[in-house]
Design a protein around this motif. Structure first.
Motif, PDB file in Angstrom:
ATOM      1  N   ALA A 397     -37.739 -35.600  40.408  1.00  0.00           N
ATOM      2  CA  ALA A 397     -37.006 -34.732  39.479  1.00  0.00           C
ATOM      3  C   ALA A 397     -36.896 -35.383  38.104  1.00  0.00           C
ATOM      4  O   ALA A 397     -37.060 -34.720  37.071  1.00  0.00           O
ATOM      5  N   ALA A 398     -36.627 -36.692  38.073  1.00  0.00           N
ATOM      6  CA  ALA A 398     -36.530 -37.392  36.790  1.00  0.00           C
ATOM      7  C   ALA A 398     -37.889 -37.484  36.112  1.00  0.00           C
ATOM      8  O   ALA A 398     -37.996 -37.336  34.885  1.00  0.00           O
ATOM      9  N   MET A 403     -41.391 -35.658  31.756  1.00  0.00           N
ATOM     10  CA  MET A 403     -42.658 -35.072  31.322  1.00  0.00           C
ATOM     11  C   MET A 403     -42.433 -33.799  30.516  1.00  0.00           C
ATOM     12  O   MET A 403     -43.082 -33.559  29.505  1.00  0.00           O
ATOM     13  N   ASP A 404     -41.503 -32.969  30.974  1.00  0.00           N
ATOM     14  CA  ASP A 404     -41.267 -31.687  30.306  1.00  0.00           C
ATOM     15  C   ASP A 404     -40.641 -31.864  28.929  1.00  0.00           C
ATOM     16  O   ASP A 404     -40.954 -31.127  27.994  1.00  0.00           O
ATOM     17  N   THR A 405     -39.727 -32.826  28.807  1.00  0.00           N
ATOM     18  CA  THR A 405     -38.985 -32.993  27.554  1.00  0.00           C
ATOM     19  C   THR A 405     -39.598 -34.035  26.630  1.00  0.00           C
ATOM     20  O   THR A 405     -39.378 -33.994  25.419  1.00  0.00           O
ATOM     21  N   PRO A 431     -41.650 -41.530  29.117  1.00  0.00           N
ATOM     22  CA  PRO A 431     -43.023 -41.040  29.247  1.00  0.00           C
ATOM     23  C   PRO A 431     -43.920 -41.625  28.165  1.00  0.00           C
ATOM     24  O   PRO A 431     -43.497 -41.816  27.025  1.00  0.00           O
ATOM     25  N   VAL A 432     -45.147 -41.912  28.547  1.00  0.00           N
ATOM     26  CA  VAL A 432     -46.128 -42.488  27.633  1.00  0.00           C
ATOM     27  C   VAL A 432     -47.253 -41.486  27.443  1.00  0.00           C
ATOM     28  O   VAL A 432     -47.853 -41.022  28.421  1.00  0.00           O
ATOM     29  N   PHE A 433     -47.514 -41.153  26.206  1.00  0.00           N
ATOM     30  CA  PHE A 433     -48.576 -40.215  25.872  1.00  0.00           C
ATOM     31  C   PHE A 433     -49.696 -40.975  25.166  1.00  0.00           C
ATOM     32  O   PHE A 433     -49.441 -41.826  24.316  1.00  0.00           O
ATOM     33  N   GLY A 434     -50.917 -40.656  25.525  1.00  0.00           N
ATOM     34  CA  GLY A 434     -52.044 -41.324  24.896  1.00  0.00           C
ATOM     35  C   GLY A 434     -53.147 -40.341  24.577  1.00  0.00           C
ATOM     36  O   GLY A 434     -53.281 -39.299  25.223  1.00  0.00           O
ATOM     37  N   PRO A 435     -53.987 -40.640  23.609  1.00  0.00           N
ATOM     38  CA  PRO A 435     -55.029 -39.694  23.183  1.00  0.00           C
ATOM     39  C   PRO A 435     -56.120 -39.493  24.217  1.00  0.00           C
ATOM     40  O   PRO A 435     -56.813 -38.475  24.182  1.00  0.00           O
ATOM     41  N   ASN A 436     -56.277 -40.425  25.153  1.00  0.00           N
ATOM     42  CA  ASN A 436     -57.376 -40.328  26.106  1.00  0.00           C
ATOM     43  C   ASN A 436     -56.945 -39.788  27.468  1.00  0.00           C
ATOM     44  O   ASN A 436     -57.732 -39.733  28.395  1.00  0.00           O
TER      45      ASN A 436
END
Length: 500
Positions: A397-398, A403-405, A431-436
């Motif tokens: 849930a966390a 991911m959603d927020t 959360p970690v976002f990356g271009p690849n």
């Protein structure tokens, strides 16, 4: 024949009236002063509570809000709304908690308030506060926190406290946090402080009237010997009764003042200690966890060695059990991830989950896995490696919320998989976002916290030389009892309620 003079004489009505007047005037002044002091104390408490609640609001998130209906699409808005609703659990006497902003043209509006979505009294983002007066503007102009006299708006009549939120870089007011208490409830509580002085006034009035009755009755006897003991010593009895009443009232006043001073001392001490815990949490979230996340986001790939080098310094913080990297692994990549970990030296590595009896079994087939791939320090956290957080409903849930927020999110209290005792922990996920990465999502950096260790960090050993400090940590829930997490007193260990 000469008439014999009666003993004691008749009490003078003028004297009685004067005595009653003195008692009533003194009692009225005492009651008025007592109500003033009670009101001042309540205002001090309200302002203290407002400052405490405002200190927990992350000012930097306000920059992401526009103060318009478009904020309804912002996760920052919903995070703030949830925070205000949780704060109402702490301060149930407050009807509204809210954040207000001011436009360049001087119009004051609402960013968010604590009312449920769709409630009659909810203030949607951008709602104009037409009733704003000079007190509301003064908070923006001066940056000074204060309480205000009763004020009437479309929602009712309130006693309010306002705390300006400052930009730490420019020292400019970016918003004002407000806390409202219903004026009727306020004065009902303030009147409690008048009950004792009014009772004292009634008691003295009764003593004066009773004393006058005794003296009048004694005057009917021809000689003192014909009256009883009480009548013969009426003056002494009246003086003793008045003295006892004044002594009791003075004792009450001193006790009330000392009690309030003790409460203030306790509040200051508690605020200092809880601020230490809050500061530790902010450092973990805003500096350490954020730095680790940006390390991943700025790198094409972070291997186990690079993670260990970076996280070794973070691992010096005793409040954190472990720092981890949890990638989002598609089912098709499961075997590759397991083989890479084994080549790194983790010969028995596999994606696993608990079988319901605290045993380990291979993770069941699912679309995505969220395994603990890296963990530092490794010593003491070996048991967590490979554990699929997505197999636990609380953790999943966390993860999904983060991911959603796109915001830092904490789990409900859980028992960490590496925990050997019964201490509760919390996972803080960024959360970690990356271009690849697929859908821009790579995974999560994680901080595993031990609740008791966080509290121990706030209480210094030297504190016990001056006073015995006990801190208890609870998770507050809006529609359910709070969950006990930890205490600095080892003898106070209630059974915690934990979601699983």
């Amino acid at each position: 024949m000469m008439q014999r003079k009666r003993s004691g004489g008749k009490p003078g009505y003028v004297s009685i009236v004067l005595a009653l007047a003195v008692v009533l005037v003194a009692g009225g002044l005492l009651s008025w002063r007592s109500m003033q002091r009670t009101d001042q104390r309540m205002r001090g408490d309200l302002l203290w509570n407002a400052r405490s609640a405002a200190s927990a609001i992350p000012v930097d998130t306000l920059a992401a809000l526009s103060g318009t209906e478009s904020d309804l699409d912002s996760p920052y808005y919903w995070r703030l709304k949830e925070q205000l609703r949780q704060a109402r659990v702490v301060y149930p006497e407050c009807r509204f908690l809210y954040l207000k902003g001011r436009k360049p043209d001087g119009t004051i509006f609402f960013y968010v308030n604590s009312e449920p979505v769709g409630a009659e009294d909810e203030s949607p983002p951008g709602q104009i506060f037409d009733e704003a007066d000079e007190d509301d503007h003064r908070a923006f102009d001066t940056g000074i926190a204060e309480t205000y006299p009763p004020f009437t708006d479309r929602w009712g009549t309130w006693v309010s406290a306002s705390v300006p939120l400052m930009n730490p870089r420019t020292n400019a007011v970016v918003a004002v946090f407000g806390m409202d208490v219903d004026a009727g409830r306020w004065w009902a509580l303030a009147m409690r402080g008048v009950c004792v002085p009014l009772g004292f006034t009634v008691l003295l009035t009764g003593i004066v009237l009773g004393g006058a009755a005794l003296l009048r009755r004694r005057s009917r006897f021809a000689s003192p010997e014909q009256s009883g003991w009480l009548l013969r010593n009426a003056e002494a009895a009246i003086a003793a009764a008045v003295g006892l009443a004044i002594t009791a009232m003075t004792t009450y006043e001193v006790h009330t003042r000392e009690q309030h001073e003790r409460q203030q001392t306790f509040s200051r001490l508690g605020a200092a200690k809880t601020a230490s815990v809050a500061e530790a949490m902010r450092d973990i979230r805003n500096i350490q966890l954020e730095g680790l996340a940006r390390f991943f986001e700025s790198s094409a790939y972070v291997d186990r060695r690079e993670f260990r080098i970076y996280a070794e310094y973070l691992a010096q913080d005793p409040a954190v059990q472990a720092w981890g990297w949890v990638p989002r692994v598609a089912a098709a990549d499961r075997q590759r991830i397991e083989e890479e970990a084994r080549r790194d030296g983790l010969t028995d590595f596999m994606l696993w989950e608990r079988d319901g009896r605290a045993g380990r079994i291979p993770a069941r087939a699912r679309e995505h896995y969220y395994p603990v791939l890296y963990a530092e320090p490794t010593a003491g956290n070996e048991a967590a490696l490979g554990f699929d957080l997505g197999s636990e409903p609380v953790c999943l849930a966390a993860l999904e919320k983060a991911m959603d927020t796109g915001l830092v999110t904490a789990t409900e209290p859980i028992t960490l998989v590496q925990e050997k005792g019964d201490e509760l922990g919390i996972l803080v996920l960024r959360p970690v976002f990356g271009p690849n990465a697929m859908d821009g999502q790579e995974g999560f950096v994680v901080s595993a916290l031990r609740a008791e260790t966080l509290l121990q960090r706030a209480v210094k050993p030297t504190d016990s030389l001056l006073f015995h400090v006990v801190l208890d940590l609870y998770q507050l829930r809006e529609d359910a009892p709070p969950i006990f997490l930890a205490s600095t007193d080892p003898q106070y260990l209630p059974t915690p309620e934990v979601q699983s």
